[in-house]
Design a protein around this motif. Structure first.
Motif, PDB file in Angstrom:
ATOM      1  N   ARG A   1       0.853  -1.186   0.000  1.00 21.79           N
ATOM      2  CA  ARG A   1       0.000   0.000   0.000  1.00 21.79           C
ATOM      3  C   ARG A   1       0.889   1.237   0.000  1.00 21.79           C
ATOM      4  O   ARG A   1       1.642   1.476   0.943  1.00 21.79           O
ATOM      5  CB  ARG A   1      -0.934   0.010   1.218  1.00 21.79           C
ATOM      6  CG  ARG A   1      -1.911  -1.159   1.239  1.00 21.79           C
ATOM      7  CD  ARG A   1      -2.827  -1.107   2.466  1.00 21.79           C
ATOM      8  NE  ARG A   1      -3.856  -0.081   2.294  1.00 21.79           N
ATOM      9  CZ  ARG A   1      -3.960   1.002   3.042  1.00 21.79           C
ATOM     10  NH1 ARG A   1      -3.085   1.240   4.006  1.00 21.79           N
ATOM     11  NH2 ARG A   1      -4.932   1.879   2.835  1.00 21.79           N
TER      12      ARG A   1
ATOM     13  N   LEU B   1       0.884   5.029   0.372  1.00 22.02           N
ATOM     14  CA  LEU B   1      -0.057   5.989   0.943  1.00 22.02           C
ATOM     15  C   LEU B   1      -0.040   7.338   0.237  1.00 22.02           C
ATOM     16  O   LEU B   1      -1.001   8.102   0.336  1.00 22.02           O
ATOM     17  CB  LEU B   1       0.217   6.172   2.438  1.00 22.02           C
ATOM     18  CG  LEU B   1       0.162   4.893   3.282  1.00 22.02           C
ATOM     19  CD1 LEU B   1       0.331   5.231   4.752  1.00 22.02           C
ATOM     20  CD2 LEU B   1      -1.132   4.129   3.052  1.00 22.02           C
ATOM     21  N   SER B   2       1.052   7.659  -0.453  1.00 24.99           N
ATOM     22  CA  SER B   2       1.084   8.877  -1.268  1.00 24.99           C
ATOM     23  C   SER B   2       0.458   8.568  -2.622  1.00 24.99           C
ATOM     24  O   SER B   2      -0.078   7.469  -2.841  1.00 24.99           O
ATOM     25  CB  SER B   2       2.517   9.358  -1.437  1.00 24.99           C
ATOM     26  OG  SER B   2       3.208   8.528  -2.358  1.00 24.99           O
TER      27      SER B   2
ATOM     28  N   THR C   1      -3.013   4.400  -2.676  1.00 23.82           N
ATOM     29  CA  THR C   1      -4.198   4.950  -2.008  1.00 23.82           C
ATOM     30  C   THR C   1      -4.265   6.470  -2.078  1.00 23.82           C
ATOM     31  O   THR C   1      -5.349   7.041  -2.115  1.00 23.82           O
ATOM     32  CB  THR C   1      -4.239   4.528  -0.537  1.00 23.82           C
ATOM     33  OG1 THR C   1      -3.234   5.236   0.209  1.00 23.82           O
ATOM     34  CG2 THR C   1      -4.034   3.019  -0.402  1.00 23.82           C
TER      35      THR C   1
ATOM     36  N   GLU D   1      -3.919   8.420   0.259  1.00 25.36           N
ATOM     37  CA  GLU D   1      -4.565   8.947   1.468  1.00 25.36           C
ATOM     38  C   GLU D   1      -3.686   9.914   2.251  1.00 25.36           C
ATOM     39  O   GLU D   1      -4.194  10.765   2.989  1.00 25.36           O
ATOM     40  CB  GLU D   1      -4.997   7.798   2.374  1.00 25.36           C
ATOM     41  CG  GLU D   1      -3.856   6.955   2.908  1.00 25.36           C
ATOM     42  CD  GLU D   1      -4.349   5.659   3.547  1.00 25.36           C
ATOM     43  OE1 GLU D   1      -4.387   5.615   4.797  1.00 25.36           O
ATOM     44  OE2 GLU D   1      -4.716   4.727   2.805  1.00 25.36           O
ATOM     45  N   ALA D   2      -2.374   9.811   2.095  1.00 31.01           N
ATOM     46  CA  ALA D   2      -1.472  10.711   2.818  1.00 31.01           C
ATOM     47  C   ALA D   2      -1.205  11.995   2.039  1.00 31.01           C
ATOM     48  O   ALA D   2      -0.479  12.874   2.516  1.00 31.01           O
ATOM     49  CB  ALA D   2      -0.159  10.000   3.117  1.00 31.01           C
TER      50      ALA D   2
ATOM     51  N   ASP E   1       3.590  13.898  -1.394  1.00 31.31           N
ATOM     52  CA  ASP E   1       4.803  14.030  -0.597  1.00 31.31           C
ATOM     53  C   ASP E   1       5.655  15.137  -1.223  1.00 31.31           C
ATOM     54  O   ASP E   1       6.066  15.027  -2.388  1.00 31.31           O
ATOM     55  CB  ASP E   1       5.574  12.714  -0.584  1.00 31.31           C
ATOM     56  CG  ASP E   1       6.752  12.718   0.378  1.00 31.31           C
ATOM     57  OD1 ASP E   1       7.215  13.815   0.755  1.00 31.31           O
ATOM     58  OD2 ASP E   1       7.212  11.621   0.736  1.00 31.31           O
TER      59      ASP E   1
END
Length: 347
Positions: free
Chosen positions: A199, A201-202, A266, A268-269, A272
């Motif tokens: 996964r 996250l960025s 995802t 979700e973060a 970056d």
């Protein structure tokens, strides 16, 4: 040559010791020992000729006797560690480094090879050409800022009798006796191998240049032994031009090696901001005898083979034995070190 390697009990240290000993040098290691127990025995790695147990903040002139060159690795080693206390990162990574350099200069030690980082380029991203050694610095973390500040301080000390060299290493990868899984290549492989799912996250678009720790070590041998006119006071990006990847591309390479693994981007973060492509042309042409050898493909094979050989044993790859922040938090919780991560005296 008699070489002192600080931080030799870390992730890069075993490769650094081996490279210098194979090149015929006498090696002294200096390390406080935070990660001494984070070790997996591997054939082909030998200890230094001498070892000094010392916090880099407490190095004395006596520790530098019979030393002709220094390779300075010791540091709080990545961005999450900077979140413990940014002032502590500055104290260890910058203040202690410059104090060590001052002692070295006073002792007549000419060559001081400093392990800096490509993270100093921070937000260069994919705008324009890859960053060379003259590119604008854009440090986005306490760790990256500490490297920028240390380079500046070392440059101020440089003269005909003191020759600092700045090794701006890409993000490290590869198998070590003191293995880490808090670095991007190992982390993605670890999740895929142990859970079947990677996964990200960025959004997967940030650029990261990577370099194998064996290539980092070979570059330092070249920097220590090169003529002063070639390296003194200069910075070198350490890596390969074809090892610039987006995070998504690294993850896709891992999935290609582990075809049963599912990749999820995802986002979700959020994005970056740390995104940088880097040019490694200078080191390839100016460091005598040095060419980075390890590709991402070869490194993935090495790490997956290490996992399939059962080296994790009973440990979770996300445990303190492989994640530097968790090991320091463990030492604090067990009161082996104080709030400044100084080793406590035995009761």
């Amino acid at each position: 040559m008699r070489v002192l390697i600080t931080g030799h009990l870390g992730y890069v240290g075993p490769w650094m010791i081996r490279a210098f000993k194979e090149a015929g040098h006498h090696v002294t290691g200096l390390d406080v020992g935070y990660f001494r127990e984070c070790v997996e025995e591997l054939d082909g790695f030998t200890p230094p000729d001498r070892e000094r147990v010392r916090d880099v903040r407490d190095v004395s002139a006596a520790d530098l006797e019979d030393v002709e060159a220094i390779v300075h690795l010791a540091a709080l080693s990545n961005d999450p560690l900077g979140h413990i206390d940014p002032a502590l990162t500055h104290a260890i990574n910058t203040e202690a480094s410059l104090r060590l350099a001052g002692l070295a200069k006073s002792a007549g030690i000419r060559r001081f090879v400093f392990a800096s980082s490509c993270s100093i380029y921070g937000g260069v991203g994919d705008k324009g050409a890859p960053a060379d050694e003259q590119a604008t610095m854009d440090p986005l973390s306490a760790y990256a800022r500490s490297k920028v500040d240390t380079e500046a301080g070392l440059a101020a000390l440089a003269d005909r009798d003191f020759e600092p060299v700045f090794m701006r290493n890409a993000t490290a990868f590869g198998v070590s006796p003191r293995m880490r899984f808090d670095l991007v290549v190992q982390n993605l492989i670890g999740w895929g191998f142990t859970t079947g799912v990677i996964r990200v996250l960025s959004d997967g678009t940030p650029w990261r240049p990577i370099v194998h720790i064996a290539d980092m070590a070979r570059a330092c041998v070249a920097a220590v032994t090169a003529p002063a006119a070639t390296v003194a006071g200069q910075a070198f990006n350490v890596g390969r031009d074809d090892n610039n990847f987006r995070i998504r591309e690294i993850a896709e390479t891992v999935v290609g090696k582990l075809p049963s693994v599912r990749l999820e981007i995802t986002g979700e973060a959020g994005a970056d901001p740390r995104s940088y492509r880097v040019s490694f042309a200078k080191a390839a042409s100016a460091l005598p005898g040095f060419q980075a050898e390890w590709t991402l493909d070869r490194g993935c094979d090495e790490i997956i083979e290490w996992l399939r050989a059962g080296h994790l044993r009973e440990h979770d790859f996300q445990s303190r034995f492989f994640v530097r922040l968790k090991q320091l938090q463990h030492l604090m919780a067990e009161r082996f070190v104080d709030e400044e991560i100084r080793v406590r005296a035995p009761a």
